[in-house]
Enzyme design. Sequence first.
Site, PDB file in Angstrom:
ATOM      1  N   ALA A 116      10.709   2.266   5.558  1.00 48.02           N
ATOM      2  CA  ALA A 116      10.129   1.196   6.281  1.00 48.02           C
ATOM      3  C   ALA A 116      10.238   0.870   7.628  1.00 48.02           C
ATOM      4  CB  ALA A 116       9.952   0.335   5.440  1.00 48.02           C
ATOM      5  N   HIS A 155      12.273   8.178  13.312  1.00 52.25           N
ATOM      6  CA  HIS A 155      11.274   7.356  12.515  1.00 52.25           C
ATOM      7  C   HIS A 155      10.052   8.176  12.855  1.00 52.25           C
ATOM      8  CE1 HIS A 155       9.792   3.070  13.247  1.00 52.25           C
ATOM      9  NE2 HIS A 155       9.185   4.114  12.743  1.00 52.25           N
ATOM     10  N   LEU A 156      10.034   9.266  11.791  1.00 50.64           N
ATOM     11  CA  LEU A 156       8.599   9.748  11.468  1.00 50.64           C
ATOM     12  C   LEU A 156       7.697   9.719  11.400  1.00 50.64           C
ATOM     13  CD1 LEU A 156      10.469  13.713  12.059  1.00 50.64           C
ATOM     14  CD2 LEU A 156      10.366  12.296  13.952  1.00 50.64           C
ATOM     15  N   GLY A 157       7.573   8.587  10.281  1.00 49.96           N
ATOM     16  CA  GLY A 157       6.541   7.974   8.972  1.00 49.96           C
ATOM     17  C   GLY A 157       5.320   8.227   9.763  1.00 49.96           C
ATOM     18  N   ALA A 158       5.135   7.913  11.282  1.00 48.07           N
ATOM     19  CA  ALA A 158       3.996   8.307  11.541  1.00 48.07           C
ATOM     20  C   ALA A 158       3.451   9.522  12.296  1.00 48.07           C
ATOM     21  CB  ALA A 158       3.148   6.737  12.071  1.00 48.07           C
ATOM     22  N   GLU A 167      16.176   1.333  18.632  1.00 50.21           N
ATOM     23  CA  GLU A 167      15.996   2.477  18.478  1.00 50.21           C
ATOM     24  C   GLU A 167      15.668   2.863  19.686  1.00 50.21           C
ATOM     25  OE1 GLU A 167      12.353   3.082  15.636  1.00 50.21           O
ATOM     26  OE2 GLU A 167      13.332   2.712  13.703  1.00 50.21           O
ATOM     27  N   ASP A 183      15.005   7.045   7.721  1.00 49.96           N
ATOM     28  CA  ASP A 183      14.173   7.415   9.176  1.00 49.96           C
ATOM     29  C   ASP A 183      13.832   5.774  10.181  1.00 49.96           C
ATOM     30  OD1 ASP A 183      12.049   8.656  10.083  1.00 49.96           O
ATOM     31  OD2 ASP A 183      10.683   7.468   9.405  1.00 49.96           O
ATOM     32  N   ASP A 238       8.995  -6.640  -5.871  1.00 49.09           N
ATOM     33  CA  ASP A 238       7.707  -7.684  -5.043  1.00 49.09           C
ATOM     34  C   ASP A 238       7.349  -8.659  -5.893  1.00 49.09           C
ATOM     35  OD1 ASP A 238       5.091  -8.381  -3.287  1.00 49.09           O
ATOM     36  OD2 ASP A 238       5.082  -6.146  -2.449  1.00 49.09           O
ATOM     37  N   ARG A 295       0.944  -1.328  -0.127  1.00 48.29           N
ATOM     38  CA  ARG A 295      -0.251   0.243  -0.018  1.00 48.29           C
ATOM     39  C   ARG A 295       0.767   1.647  -0.064  1.00 48.29           C
ATOM     40  NH1 ARG A 295      -3.804  -2.619   5.102  1.00 48.29           N
ATOM     41  NH2 ARG A 295      -1.636  -3.660   5.447  1.00 48.29           N
ATOM     42  N   ILE A 296       1.325   1.513   0.586  1.00 45.68           N
ATOM     43  CA  ILE A 296       2.982   2.361   0.820  1.00 45.68           C
ATOM     44  C   ILE A 296       3.836   2.265  -0.549  1.00 45.68           C
ATOM     45  CG2 ILE A 296       4.589   3.717   2.240  1.00 45.68           C
ATOM     46  CD1 ILE A 296       3.920   2.415   4.532  1.00 45.68           C
TER      47      ILE A 296
END
Length: 533
Positions: free
Chosen positions: A236, A284-287, A266, A261, A176, A156-157
């Site tokens: 990811a 880790h700012l993805g969300a 972490e 990211d 994929d 999806r991403i």
Amino acid sequence: MKSTVSSKPVVLLAEKLSPATIGALGPDFEIRLCDGADRAELLPAIAGVDAILVRSATKVDAEAIAAAKKLKVVARAGVGLDNVDVSAATKAGVMVVNAPTSNIVTAAELACGLLLATARNIPQANTALKNGEWKRSKYTGVELSQKTLGVVGLGRIGVLVAQRMSAFDMKVVAYDPYVQPARAAQLGVKLLTLDELLEVSDFITVHLPKTPETVGLIGDEALHKVKPEVRIVNAARGGIVDEQALASALKEGRVAAAGLDVFAQEPCTDSPLFEFGNVVATPHLGASTDEAQEKAGIAVAESVRLALAGELVPDAVNVEGGVIAEDVRPCVPLAANLGRIFTALAGEVAVRLDVEVHGDITRHNVKVLELSALKGVFENVVDQAVSYVNAPLLAQERRVDVRHTTSSTSPDHHHVVTVRGTLNSGEQVAISGTLAGPRNIQKIVSVGQHTIDLAVSDHMIFLRYKDRPGIVGTVGHVLGESGLNIAGMQVSRSVPGGETLAVLNVDSNVPADVLNEIAQETDATFARSVTLG
């Protein structure tokens, strides 16, 4: 002062969640708060709760799950589940839910931002200028137009990134193994092997889940196959790109730049990669957007409401069945009711249980109907709460051989669900049901060899006796004398004078003495009352 115990289910918020999340839970729960990152505070706080909502700082591991004797659901307001022991939760019958689609746009946009940042040296130029340095020539970049973008993972991403970067006039290729070429072609993406993608890409962006197979996928061997001008982005999961191998490739000039990211460990504040001026790194700012945080919180709050109401949650990660198709959804409560009626008719736990689904709905995934039937079968058998998670475990513990079969053919109805069981004696008990009309009314269509056409109701009576005149009147008389009203009735016989089955809907619960009187007056060989409401 006498303490009061709340009758409401208790939901523990172990991390800061938005007011909209609490609003989505509604007034039906007692909300408690704790600092989930503080282990000494978490373990006692989780002991008496029905659900816990977390983000990424709280570790809901086997120890925490063991301490939570009443826990029914763990909800992660986000996508990853690295901080939740899903296996331990499943063994304990605890549903684990997350918000798999809440941050896909946010994550895709960050990946695009890192691609732009690595192409144009935006963070480095910004820092230099703020330090009083005007260095236009030092931060000359490259255009995205007409360059090849390799998307590793076309989920999806990955699809969202491919669509957005296509607008920059990039040529998009992807690796994929689980995507069909025709699907990729619809997206304007050419599928390649991983080696082919590494060789032709000017930019590579990673969008894979972290699994034993993907950890280190972009490692030393892979980074010896890329163009020296390649720019690599990983927004990811940490560890998919081998950080040590990437540092070596950057040092040796085999990779031009990187945007990261996520990291293998972490939080990460000290990495050899941070020493490179051509590395753009974010924590880790993805969300991390207001919109994604809100969507994740609301999504899992709604899942908690469903789970604590005993409903199936589409986003439950440890419940088989996947996304429930709209055509299948109305059959879920039907299957549960058939399971409950089956147990009442059988009077014991079957040694083998078959859940059969026939008709046009079998073009969808109907595994959920097996789970729902199992949930119904065990609801009145065990003294613990039965969920879609632990119902298969309960069957396994009792050595019930559960089988699930489907067939696209259904001669008399659009679809039929059958719960069929073999008892210890070898006797078989079976009940089938369907949905009728635009309101999807639940109906019983057969019991064993007897054809029936009667709506499922909260209170039902099943009688088996030898066919003879006057039985219906006798049953009506006994119920009338007891103040019980008959709402519906169906009689099915094999041959005149042969075995007959009568199924009745009544308006209220049938006391045991009334059922015994009916059995005696009719010489019934079988009499059962069923309460579903």
